[in-house]
Design a protein around this motif. Structure first.
Motif, PDB file in Angstrom:
ATOM      1  N   SER A  86       0.808  -1.218   0.000  1.00  0.00           N
ATOM      2  CA  SER A  86       0.000   0.000   0.000  1.00  0.00           C
ATOM      3  C   SER A  86       0.845   1.272   0.000  1.00  0.00           C
ATOM      4  N   GLY A  87       2.144   1.139   0.295  1.00  0.00           N
ATOM      5  CA  GLY A  87       3.028   2.290   0.345  1.00  0.00           C
ATOM      6  C   GLY A  87       3.175   2.897   1.723  1.00  0.00           C
ATOM      7  N   PHE A  88       2.468   2.357   2.716  1.00  0.00           N
ATOM      8  CA  PHE A  88       2.583   2.908   4.064  1.00  0.00           C
ATOM      9  C   PHE A  88       3.954   2.615   4.665  1.00  0.00           C
ATOM     10  N   ILE A  89       4.525   1.459   4.343  1.00  0.00           N
ATOM     11  CA  ILE A  89       5.842   1.095   4.864  1.00  0.00           C
ATOM     12  C   ILE A  89       6.818   0.928   3.711  1.00  0.00           C
ATOM     13  N   GLU A  90       8.007   1.490   3.909  1.00  0.00           N
ATOM     14  CA  GLU A  90       9.126   1.268   2.999  1.00  0.00           C
ATOM     15  C   GLU A  90      10.285   0.709   3.812  1.00  0.00           C
ATOM     16  N   ILE A  91      10.793  -0.438   3.398  1.00  0.00           N
ATOM     17  CA  ILE A  91      11.913  -1.064   4.089  1.00  0.00           C
ATOM     18  C   ILE A  91      13.189  -0.826   3.293  1.00  0.00           C
ATOM     19  N   ARG A  92      14.196  -0.334   4.006  1.00  0.00           N
ATOM     20  CA  ARG A  92      15.504  -0.088   3.412  1.00  0.00           C
ATOM     21  C   ARG A  92      16.545  -0.905   4.167  1.00  0.00           C
ATOM     22  N   GLN A  93      17.556  -1.376   3.473  1.00  0.00           N
ATOM     23  CA  GLN A  93      18.564  -2.230   4.087  1.00  0.00           C
ATOM     24  C   GLN A  93      19.709  -1.409   4.687  1.00  0.00           C
ATOM     25  N   VAL A  94      20.215  -1.874   5.820  1.00  0.00           N
ATOM     26  CA  VAL A  94      21.364  -1.251   6.485  1.00  0.00           C
ATOM     27  C   VAL A  94      22.610  -2.049   6.145  1.00  0.00           C
ATOM     28  N   ASN A  95      23.582  -1.409   5.520  1.00  0.00           N
ATOM     29  CA  ASN A  95      24.847  -2.062   5.181  1.00  0.00           C
ATOM     30  C   ASN A  95      25.968  -1.403   5.970  1.00  0.00           C
ATOM     31  N   ASP A  96      25.931  -1.603   7.277  1.00  0.00           N
ATOM     32  CA  ASP A  96      26.862  -0.924   8.172  1.00  0.00           C
ATOM     33  C   ASP A  96      26.956  -1.738   9.453  1.00  0.00           C
ATOM     34  N   ASN A  97      28.156  -2.001   9.927  1.00  0.00           N
ATOM     35  CA  ASN A  97      28.338  -2.769  11.166  1.00  0.00           C
ATOM     36  C   ASN A  97      28.874  -1.931  12.314  1.00  0.00           C
ATOM     37  N   ARG A  98      29.013  -0.631  12.107  1.00  0.00           N
ATOM     38  CA  ARG A  98      29.581   0.220  13.144  1.00  0.00           C
ATOM     39  C   ARG A  98      28.593   0.454  14.280  1.00  0.00           C
ATOM     40  N   ARG A  99      29.115   0.661  15.479  1.00  0.00           N
ATOM     41  CA  ARG A  99      28.259   0.909  16.640  1.00  0.00           C
ATOM     42  C   ARG A  99      27.353   2.107  16.428  1.00  0.00           C
ATOM     43  N   SER A 100      27.820   3.064  15.675  1.00  0.00           N
ATOM     44  CA  SER A 100      27.076   4.305  15.472  1.00  0.00           C
ATOM     45  C   SER A 100      26.079   4.224  14.323  1.00  0.00           C
ATOM     46  N   ARG A 101      25.769   3.021  13.852  1.00  0.00           N
ATOM     47  CA  ARG A 101      24.979   2.921  12.624  1.00  0.00           C
ATOM     48  C   ARG A 101      23.560   3.468  12.756  1.00  0.00           C
ATOM     49  N   GLN A 102      22.961   3.413  13.939  1.00  0.00           N
ATOM     50  CA  GLN A 102      21.610   3.968  14.070  1.00  0.00           C
ATOM     51  C   GLN A 102      21.620   5.478  13.823  1.00  0.00           C
ATOM     52  N   VAL A 103      22.589   6.173  14.383  1.00  0.00           N
ATOM     53  CA  VAL A 103      22.715   7.608  14.145  1.00  0.00           C
ATOM     54  C   VAL A 103      22.982   7.873  12.669  1.00  0.00           C
ATOM     55  N   ARG A 104      23.834   7.053  12.058  1.00  0.00           N
ATOM     56  CA  ARG A 104      24.144   7.220  10.643  1.00  0.00           C
ATOM     57  C   ARG A 104      22.907   6.997   9.774  1.00  0.00           C
ATOM     58  N   VAL A 105      22.100   6.017  10.141  1.00  0.00           N
ATOM     59  CA  VAL A 105      20.856   5.767   9.414  1.00  0.00           C
ATOM     60  C   VAL A 105      19.924   6.971   9.502  1.00  0.00           C
ATOM     61  N   PHE A 106      19.765   7.521  10.705  1.00  0.00           N
ATOM     62  CA  PHE A 106      18.887   8.675  10.871  1.00  0.00           C
ATOM     63  C   PHE A 106      19.380   9.865  10.051  1.00  0.00           C
ATOM     64  N   ASN A 107      20.679  10.095  10.063  1.00  0.00           N
ATOM     65  CA  ASN A 107      21.220  11.221   9.298  1.00  0.00           C
ATOM     66  C   ASN A 107      21.089  10.996   7.789  1.00  0.00           C
ATOM     67  N   LYS A 108      21.240   9.767   7.363  1.00  0.00           N
ATOM     68  CA  LYS A 108      21.049   9.452   5.950  1.00  0.00           C
ATOM     69  C   LYS A 108      19.610   9.756   5.539  1.00  0.00           C
ATOM     70  N   PHE A 109      18.670   9.402   6.403  1.00  0.00           N
ATOM     71  CA  PHE A 109      17.263   9.684   6.118  1.00  0.00           C
ATOM     72  C   PHE A 109      17.015  11.194   6.074  1.00  0.00           C
ATOM     73  N   ILE A 110      17.535  11.912   7.056  1.00  0.00           N
ATOM     74  CA  ILE A 110      17.328  13.362   7.133  1.00  0.00           C
ATOM     75  C   ILE A 110      17.820  14.065   5.875  1.00  0.00           C
ATOM     76  N   HIS A 111      18.941  13.615   5.340  1.00  0.00           N
ATOM     77  CA  HIS A 111      19.554  14.289   4.201  1.00  0.00           C
ATOM     78  C   HIS A 111      19.222  13.612   2.870  1.00  0.00           C
ATOM     79  N   SER A 112      18.171  12.791   2.865  1.00  0.00           N
ATOM     80  CA  SER A 112      17.818  12.052   1.648  1.00  0.00           C
ATOM     81  C   SER A 112      17.013  12.881   0.663  1.00  0.00           C
TER      82      SER A 112
END
Length: 281
Positions: A54-80
């Motif tokens: 339906s388009g309500f959910i979009e799943i994107r893959q995380v290709n990062d093993n660093r401890r800080s990856r959650q912050v990196r994911v959020f910043n990637k989304f913000i600047h997308s």
């Protein structure tokens, strides 16, 4: 102008929980979810297939093993993309449920905060309600009603961000830096940040986050088997510290545990590490 109310989070093996969480927030008026999959064991087609279609959910893959990856994911989304004046995003985990007073939807709740970079929502924490097994046939909010005193040292909140006015997440997933000239506020519109003092601006008025820290013992063990972004944050002892009423059954519950199944703790990793909890719980 079209309005968008997003949720962005990182998930790993949240299959038993994610559908209930997604549908609950959809009922509040959120328009789309971006779920960053941190190497889950299998896809979410059975749980979320219709919501993805339906388009309500979009799943994107995380290709990062660093401890800080959650912050990196959020910043990637913000600047997308370039965000508009009516684009908002709640950064919530799957164990966090937004609770808005009076049954309001997210659009009405956010109306007073349009001049700001975002609004910070405080946790109310809930434990296992003496449950050993995962309850069947009732919702998370029905199953876990025992509120506990906040055991955390550091950030005890999550933001809803006015995306146009976000600079970046820097120190963790609980707080972002706004662009120059904009501030983050509490639900009572007091400035919220290091300069003003996090505790001063705490408020549950209007809305808060129901944070289901442990759920049942069975759910906790499932979580330990999944592993944590930060090693040693959640341990076997953590559960009993948050659920002292179940200490009477501790020997019974832990006797057959195989600690080799827990990728981010060791058998002797029993210290209550409050300092580490402060940024990564």
């Amino acid at each position: 102008m079209e309005k968008h109310f997003y949720i962005c989070t990182m998930i790993k093996d949240e299959h038993p929980y994610v559908r209930e969480w997604a549908l609950y927030h959809k009922s509040l008026g959120f328009t789309k979810m971006f779920l960053y999959d941190d190497k889950s064991s299998h896809p979410y087609d059975d749980e979320l297939g219709d919501l993805i279609e339906s388009g309500f959910i979009e799943i994107r893959q995380v290709n990062d093993n660093r401890r800080s990856r959650q912050v990196r994911v959020f910043n990637k989304f913000i600047h997308s993309r370039d965000w508009g004046e009516e684009d908002w995003c709640a950064f919530l985990d799957v164990d966090e449920f937004l609770s808005i007073d009076g049954g309001e939807n997210i659009e009405k709740f956010l109306e007073p905060y349009k001049p700001y970079a975002g609004v910070m929502l405080i946790w109310k924490n809930y434990n296992a309600n003496s449950r050993v097994e995962t309850p069947k046939g009732i919702s998370t909010m029905e199953a876990y009603t025992e509120e506990i005193q906040n055991p955390f040292i550091g950030p005890q909140m999550k933001p809803i961000a006015h995306l146009k006015y976000v600079n970046c997440f820097l120190r963790g997933p609980h707080y972002f830096n706004p662009v120059s000239g904009k501030i983050i506020v509490s639900t009572e519109e007091k400035e919220f940040g290091e300069a003003t003092g996090y505790m001063y601006a705490r408020s549950y008025k209007g809305a808060h986050i129901k944070h289901y820290i442990t759920k049942s013992w069975e759910d906790w063990i499932r979580r330990l088997k999944r592993g944590n972004v930060t090693t040693g944050i959640r341990t076997v002892e953590t559960f009993f510290n948050l659920n002292p009423d179940l200490n009477r059954r501790k020997d019974e519950l832990i006797k057959d545990l195989d600690y080799d199944e827990f990728p981010t703790i060791k058998k002797d990793d029993s210290k209550w590490d409050g300092e580490a909890w402060s940024t990564q719980f």
